[in-house]
Design a protein around this motif. Structure first.
Motif, PDB file in Angstrom:
ATOM      1  N   ARG A   1       0.837  -1.203   0.000  1.00 17.56           N
ATOM      2  CA  ARG A   1       0.000   0.000   0.000  1.00 17.56           C
ATOM      3  C   ARG A   1       0.864   1.242   0.000  1.00 17.56           C
ATOM      4  O   ARG A   1       0.632   2.180  -0.753  1.00 17.56           O
ATOM      5  N   GLY A   2       1.880   1.268   0.858  1.00 19.59           N
ATOM      6  CA  GLY A   2       2.724   2.448   1.002  1.00 19.59           C
ATOM      7  C   GLY A   2       2.210   3.353   2.112  1.00 19.59           C
ATOM      8  O   GLY A   2       1.042   3.281   2.506  1.00 19.59           O
ATOM      9  N   ASP A   3       3.090   4.195   2.602  1.00 19.32           N
ATOM     10  CA  ASP A   3       2.711   5.125   3.676  1.00 19.32           C
ATOM     11  C   ASP A   3       1.882   6.267   3.113  1.00 19.32           C
ATOM     12  O   ASP A   3       2.218   6.849   2.076  1.00 19.32           O
ATOM     13  N   ARG A   4       0.825   6.591   3.814  1.00 23.84           N
ATOM     14  CA  ARG A   4       0.002   7.716   3.394  1.00 23.84           C
ATOM     15  C   ARG A   4       0.775   9.016   3.581  1.00 23.84           C
ATOM     16  O   ARG A   4       1.469   9.187   4.591  1.00 23.84           O
ATOM     17  N   PRO A   5       0.677   9.944   2.626  1.00 23.56           N
ATOM     18  CA  PRO A   5       1.436  11.201   2.748  1.00 23.56           C
ATOM     19  C   PRO A   5       0.974  12.022   3.936  1.00 23.56           C
ATOM     20  O   PRO A   5      -0.227  12.148   4.200  1.00 23.56           O
ATOM     21  N   GLN A   6       1.958  12.571   4.664  1.00 16.13           N
ATOM     22  CA  GLN A   6       1.628  13.437   5.797  1.00 16.13           C
ATOM     23  C   GLN A   6       1.079  14.777   5.322  1.00 16.13           C
ATOM     24  O   GLN A   6       0.261  15.397   5.982  1.00 16.13           O
ATOM     25  N   ASP A   7       1.556  15.196   4.160  1.00 14.70           N
ATOM     26  CA  ASP A   7       1.093  16.443   3.562  1.00 14.70           C
ATOM     27  C   ASP A   7      -0.222  16.185   2.834  1.00 14.70           C
ATOM     28  O   ASP A   7      -0.258  15.507   1.801  1.00 14.70           O
ATOM     29  N   LEU A   8      -1.315  16.697   3.380  1.00 13.74           N
ATOM     30  CA  LEU A   8      -2.637  16.437   2.812  1.00 13.74           C
ATOM     31  C   LEU A   8      -2.841  17.078   1.448  1.00 13.74           C
ATOM     32  O   LEU A   8      -3.801  16.766   0.743  1.00 13.74           O
ATOM     33  N   SER A   9      -1.930  17.982   1.060  1.00 11.10           N
ATOM     34  CA  SER A   9      -2.053  18.604  -0.259  1.00 11.10           C
ATOM     35  C   SER A   9      -1.559  17.674  -1.371  1.00 11.10           C
ATOM     36  O   SER A   9      -1.841  17.907  -2.548  1.00 11.10           O
ATOM     37  N   LEU A  10      -0.839  16.617  -0.999  1.00  9.23           N
ATOM     38  CA  LEU A  10      -0.338  15.670  -1.982  1.00  9.23           C
ATOM     39  C   LEU A  10      -1.438  14.690  -2.373  1.00  9.23           C
ATOM     40  O   LEU A  10      -2.302  14.347  -1.555  1.00  9.23           O
ATOM     41  N   PRO A  11      -1.446  14.214  -3.630  1.00 10.48           N
ATOM     42  CA  PRO A  11      -2.493  13.286  -4.063  1.00 10.48           C
ATOM     43  C   PRO A  11      -2.397  11.955  -3.332  1.00 10.48           C
ATOM     44  O   PRO A  11      -1.297  11.433  -3.095  1.00 10.48           O
ATOM     45  N   ALA A  12      -3.548  11.422  -2.951  1.00 12.15           N
ATOM     46  CA  ALA A  12      -3.576  10.139  -2.242  1.00 12.15           C
ATOM     47  C   ALA A  12      -3.488   8.966  -3.201  1.00 12.15           C
ATOM     48  O   ALA A  12      -3.151   7.851  -2.809  1.00 12.15           O
ATOM     49  N   GLY A  13      -3.817   9.212  -4.478  1.00 13.42           N
ATOM     50  CA  GLY A  13      -3.787   8.137  -5.457  1.00 13.42           C
ATOM     51  C   GLY A  13      -5.134   7.452  -5.600  1.00 13.42           C
ATOM     52  O   GLY A  13      -6.070   7.706  -4.832  1.00 13.42           O
ATOM     53  N   ASP A  14      -5.222   6.570  -6.584  1.00  7.43           N
ATOM     54  CA  ASP A  14      -6.491   5.891  -6.879  1.00  7.43           C
ATOM     55  C   ASP A  14      -6.700   4.632  -6.052  1.00  7.43           C
ATOM     56  O   ASP A  14      -7.832   4.166  -5.912  1.00  7.43           O
ATOM     57  N   LEU A  15      -5.624   4.045  -5.542  1.00  6.38           N
ATOM     58  CA  LEU A  15      -5.738   2.800  -4.787  1.00  6.38           C
ATOM     59  C   LEU A  15      -5.585   3.073  -3.300  1.00  6.38           C
ATOM     60  O   LEU A  15      -4.751   3.874  -2.889  1.00  6.38           O
ATOM     61  N   HIS A  16      -6.387   2.392  -2.513  1.00  4.58           N
ATOM     62  CA  HIS A  16      -6.362   2.618  -1.070  1.00  4.58           C
ATOM     63  C   HIS A  16      -5.808   1.429  -0.297  1.00  4.58           C
ATOM     64  O   HIS A  16      -5.439   1.576   0.871  1.00  4.58           O
ATOM     65  N   TYR A  17      -5.775   0.257  -0.919  1.00  8.19           N
ATOM     66  CA  TYR A  17      -5.350  -0.950  -0.228  1.00  8.19           C
ATOM     67  C   TYR A  17      -4.381  -1.751  -1.096  1.00  8.19           C
ATOM     68  O   TYR A  17      -4.456  -1.708  -2.331  1.00  8.19           O
ATOM     69  N   ALA A  18      -3.512  -2.513  -0.444  1.00  6.69           N
ATOM     70  CA  ALA A  18      -2.561  -3.346  -1.181  1.00  6.69           C
ATOM     71  C   ALA A  18      -3.282  -4.402  -2.012  1.00  6.69           C
ATOM     72  O   ALA A  18      -2.813  -4.788  -3.095  1.00  6.69           O
ATOM     73  N   SER A  19      -4.426  -4.887  -1.529  1.00  6.81           N
ATOM     74  CA  SER A  19      -5.175  -5.898  -2.286  1.00  6.81           C
ATOM     75  C   SER A  19      -5.602  -5.360  -3.648  1.00  6.81           C
ATOM     76  O   SER A  19      -5.647  -6.108  -4.638  1.00  6.81           O
ATOM     77  N   GLU A  20      -5.885  -4.052  -3.725  1.00 11.60           N
ATOM     78  CA  GLU A  20      -6.244  -3.453  -5.013  1.00 11.60           C
ATOM     79  C   GLU A  20      -5.048  -3.443  -5.960  1.00 11.60           C
ATOM     80  O   GLU A  20      -5.201  -3.617  -7.172  1.00 11.60           O
ATOM     81  N   LEU A  21      -3.858  -3.239  -5.402  1.00 10.69           N
ATOM     82  CA  LEU A  21      -2.658  -3.257  -6.220  1.00 10.69           C
ATOM     83  C   LEU A  21      -2.372  -4.672  -6.720  1.00 10.69           C
ATOM     84  O   LEU A  21      -1.956  -4.852  -7.872  1.00 10.69           O
ATOM     85  N   VAL A  22      -2.606  -5.662  -5.886  1.00 11.83           N
ATOM     86  CA  VAL A  22      -2.456  -7.051  -6.331  1.00 11.83           C
ATOM     87  C   VAL A  22      -3.386  -7.330  -7.510  1.00 11.83           C
ATOM     88  O   VAL A  22      -2.978  -7.914  -8.519  1.00 11.83           O
ATOM     89  N   GLU A  23      -4.643  -6.901  -7.397  1.00 13.39           N
ATOM     90  CA  GLU A  23      -5.605  -7.094  -8.486  1.00 13.39           C
ATOM     91  C   GLU A  23      -5.145  -6.386  -9.754  1.00 13.39           C
ATOM     92  O   GLU A  23      -5.277  -6.915 -10.861  1.00 13.39           O
ATOM     93  N   LEU A  24      -4.595  -5.186  -9.611  1.00  8.93           N
ATOM     94  CA  LEU A  24      -4.114  -4.432 -10.768  1.00  8.93           C
ATOM     95  C   LEU A  24      -2.958  -5.171 -11.453  1.00  8.93           C
ATOM     96  O   LEU A  24      -2.917  -5.257 -12.695  1.00  8.93           O
ATOM     97  N   ILE A  25      -2.037  -5.697 -10.662  1.00 11.30           N
ATOM     98  CA  ILE A  25      -0.910  -6.440 -11.234  1.00 11.30           C
ATOM     99  C   ILE A  25      -1.420  -7.652 -12.004  1.00 11.30           C
ATOM    100  O   ILE A  25      -0.964  -7.939 -13.123  1.00 11.30           O
ATOM    101  N   ARG A  26      -2.372  -8.366 -11.435  1.00  7.90           N
ATOM    102  CA  ARG A  26      -2.928  -9.536 -12.113  1.00  7.90           C
ATOM    103  C   ARG A  26      -3.668  -9.135 -13.402  1.00  7.90           C
ATOM    104  O   ARG A  26      -3.636  -9.855 -14.403  1.00  7.90           O
ATOM    105  N   GLN A  27      -4.291  -7.963 -13.381  1.00  4.89           N
ATOM    106  CA  GLN A  27      -4.976  -7.486 -14.585  1.00  4.89           C
ATOM    107  C   GLN A  27      -3.982  -7.236 -15.709  1.00  4.89           C
ATOM    108  O   GLN A  27      -4.190  -7.656 -16.851  1.00  4.89           O
ATOM    109  N   VAL A  28      -2.879  -6.563 -15.385  1.00  3.12           N
ATOM    110  CA  VAL A  28      -1.848  -6.305 -16.388  1.00  3.12           C
ATOM    111  C   VAL A  28      -1.237  -7.616 -16.858  1.00  3.12           C
ATOM    112  O   VAL A  28      -0.995  -7.815 -18.054  1.00  3.12           O
ATOM    113  N   GLU A  29      -1.003  -8.521 -15.937  1.00 11.94           N
ATOM    114  CA  GLU A  29      -0.415  -9.818 -16.286  1.00 11.94           C
ATOM    115  C   GLU A  29      -1.282 -10.560 -17.298  1.00 11.94           C
ATOM    116  O   GLU A  29      -0.764 -11.138 -18.259  1.00 11.94           O
ATOM    117  N   ARG A  30      -2.598 -10.528 -17.085  1.00 11.90           N
ATOM    118  CA  ARG A  30      -3.499 -11.213 -18.030  1.00 11.90           C
ATOM    119  C   ARG A  30      -3.393 -10.617 -19.429  1.00 11.90           C
ATOM    120  O   ARG A  30      -3.487 -11.339 -20.434  1.00 11.90           O
TER     121      ARG A  30
END
Length: 305
Positions: A107-136
């Motif tokens: 997942r990565g550490d959430r930015p302390q600076d709230l002005s920075l973008p949080a990104g589209d993914l909130h959980y590591a499980s979503e990143l796993v799904e994304l990797i599997r999507q690209v792999e397919r």
């Protein structure tokens, strides 16, 4: 008389963590470490990735050099926080296309600076799904092969988690998303890994959970790791290290404590060890020497006397 085929002998997995160098001098030291660790024939080496991809170029550069100039198999760290889905899909595509076959999805550490973008993914499980999507999408390029996807596990409660049970639920979600294995964050007591493994198995986690250990040779580093992990370093060990007569004695004490912790994890059923090196090989090799960890034979070499 026919002889039944027996299953091949299994050896504990062995891996190391490295991080991309920040200076040319650090690069020289890192490559001395890489060559020394390469001689131990690890199963893979992981390469860290800066927050929000802050060191993308140096991380990818190190991954490519490992692929091109060594016999090592790199595991690329990847963090979701602070990045868009399109950026992450592009990066995973690049890693796979350039030969990387292992990714540690964090997942990565959430930015302390709230002005920075949080990104589209909130959980590591979503990143796993994304990797599997690209792999397919790249199945033809992989000849129907597969990318190994690892995730983090926590032998003690994650600093942001309400409970260890919640951490296990998160690990189950990562497994369901397609994770192949997990590596634990640093821990300091045998009971930490033992409890994680027992609780995870009872909950239905089936993927291998590899304990991550660090050579206990630096009090300052242990204090920093303790702060990050939110757990206390064993007070007795800390006192012994601080009161050691000299650096050599301190190193012997720390290495033996690490060996004892690693032995306990292996006795509890750990499939191998992941060693956090901090780009230094001396203490890691000392730990391996004391562990006498069996390694598979070199292919093609006779094992007879």
């Amino acid at each position: 008389m026919s002889i039944a085929h027996s299953p091949p002998h299994t050896y504990p997995a062995l891996s190391y963590e490295l991080f991309p160098p920040r200076t040319s001098r650090a690069d020289e030291g890192l490559w001395r470490t890489i060559r020394a660790l390469e001689d131990t024939r690890p199963d893979f080496v992981s390469v860290t990735y800066g927050a929000s991809g802050s060191n993308r170029d140096t991380a990818i550069g190190l991954l490519m050099r490992l692929l091109d100039e060594t016999t090592l198999k790199p595991l690329a760290h990847l963090t979701g926080v602070g990045n868009s889905r399109d950026y992450l899909m592009e990066l995973v595509d690049e890693l796979i296309s350039r030969g990387v076959r292992g990714i540690l999805a964090l997942r990565g550490d959430r930015p302390q600076d709230l002005s920075l973008p949080a990104g589209d993914l909130h959980y590591a499980s979503e990143l796993v799904e994304l990797i599997r999507q690209v792999e397919r999408q790249l199945t033809a390029h992989l000849c129907a092969g597969k990318v190994a996807v690892g995730v983090a596990a926590y032998s003690t409660k994650h600093p942001e988690s309400p409970s260890l049970e919640h951490d296990i639920e998160v690990l189950l979600a990562k497994q369901s998303a397609g994770a192949d294995f997990a590596i634990t964050q640093v821990f300091f007591a045998p009971d930490h890994y033992r409890r994680l493994l027992r609780t995870a198995r009872r909950a239905g986690v089936e993927i291998p959970i590899i304990p991550g250990v660090v050579p206990f040779t630096s009090v300052r580093r242990l204090e920093r790791l303790s702060e990050l992990a939110g757990i206390e370093v064993d007070a007795t060990l800390k006192d012994r290290l601080m009161n050691a007569d000299d650096d050599s004695a301190r190193r012997r004490i720390g290495v033996q404590a690490t060996v004892d912790l690693a032995h306990a994890a292996l006795d509890d059923g750990a499939p191998g060890l992941h060693i956090y090196t901090f780009n230094e090989h001396g203490a890691a090799l000392d730990v391996l020497d004391r562990l006498e960890l069996s390694r598979p034979p070199v292919p093609g070499l006779s094992q007879s006397a």
